[in-house]
Design a protein around this motif. Structure first.
Motif, short mmCIF file in Angstrom:
data_model
loop_
_atom_site.label_atom_id
_atom_site.label_comp_id
_atom_site.label_asym_id
_atom_site.label_seq_id
_atom_site.Cartn_x
_atom_site.Cartn_y
_atom_site.Cartn_z
N TYR A 161 0.84 -1.20 0.00
CA TYR A 161 0.00 0.00 0.00
C TYR A 161 0.88 1.25 0.00
O TYR A 161 0.70 2.15 -0.81
N ASP A 162 1.85 1.29 0.91
CA ASP A 162 2.75 2.45 0.99
C ASP A 162 3.51 2.64 -0.31
O ASP A 162 3.69 3.76 -0.78
N ASN A 163 3.95 1.54 -0.91
CA ASN A 163 4.72 1.62 -2.16
C ASN A 163 3.90 2.22 -3.29
O ASN A 163 4.35 3.12 -3.99
N PHE A 164 2.65 1.72 -3.48
CA PHE A 164 1.91 2.31 -4.60
C PHE A 164 1.33 3.67 -4.26
O PHE A 164 1.08 4.47 -5.15
N LEU A 165 1.18 3.99 -2.99
CA LEU A 165 0.78 5.34 -2.61
C LEU A 165 1.83 6.34 -3.08
O LEU A 165 1.51 7.40 -3.60
N ASN A 166 3.09 5.98 -2.88
CA ASN A 166 4.18 6.84 -3.30
C ASN A 166 4.31 6.93 -4.81
O ASN A 166 4.83 7.92 -5.35
N ASP A 167 3.86 5.90 -5.52
CA ASP A 167 3.95 5.88 -6.98
C ASP A 167 2.89 6.76 -7.65
O ASP A 167 3.05 7.14 -8.80
N ILE A 168 1.82 7.03 -6.94
CA ILE A 168 0.72 7.80 -7.54
C ILE A 168 1.06 9.28 -7.51
O ILE A 168 1.33 9.87 -6.47
N LYS A 169 1.03 9.86 -8.68
CA LYS A 169 1.27 11.31 -8.80
C LYS A 169 -0.05 12.02 -8.53
O LYS A 169 -1.08 11.64 -9.04
#
Length: 170
Positions: A161-169
């Motif tokens: 969750y944290d990883n793809f949260l950071n990936d979302i612009k």
């Protein structure tokens, strides 16, 4: 001398004969009671766990249940927005992560603005809305929602969750 050893052996024999029934009975009762207590405790714990799951969830489980309901509610509302072909939502704490697939010819900027407004108007706990139209991230959002519904815990999914949260612009 012979007499002393006979008395000694008679004493040992008497002690053995007197203690044998006590050891045999005591051992069986203890084991039976232990088995009964274990069976009763297991049965009672199973019943209590089922009751707790239904009514008194732990804070983490109650929060997850609330977040799943909020996620589903938002996804159902967002699916009706003009320009959205498919949508997936995961709500955690005060953040809603939205994966979207647009209809052909949709005004993506307007749809994103509509999503942001609708999420915040619908769920007052949400202060941050992250929206992605990236196919990979949208798939991860859907999979995370499905995993949570299937019983996965936030602890097991937090890193992803944290990883793809950071990936979302934004």
């Amino acid at each position: 001398m012979k007499r002393k050893s006979q008395k000694f052996l008679a004493g040992i024999l008497a002690a053995t004969l007197l203690t044998m029934p006590l050891v045999g009975c005591g051992g069986n009762n203890t084991n039976d009671n232990t088995k009964n207590n274990t069976t009763n405790n297991t049965t009672n714990n199973s019943k209590n766990n089922a009751n707790n799951s239904a009514t008194n969830n732990t804070p983490g489980e109650a929060q997850k249940g609330d977040e799943l309901e909020r996620s589903k509610s938002l996804a159902d509302k967002l699916a009706k927005v003009d320009g959205i072909k498919e949508v997936s939502v995961v709500v955690h704490d005060n953040t809603a992560v939205v994966g979207v697939k647009y209809n052909d010819g949709a005004d993506k900027a307007k749809v994103k603005s509509d999503i942001d407004k609708m999420v915040k108007d619908t769920d007052s706990k949400v202060t941050t809305v992250k929206i992605s139209d990236d196919e990979t991230i949208t798939g991860k959002i859907k999979k995370m929602y499905d995993d949570l519904v299937s019983g996965e815990t936030w602890e097991n999914l937090k890193e992803g969750y944290d990883n793809f949260l950071n990936d979302i612009k934004m």
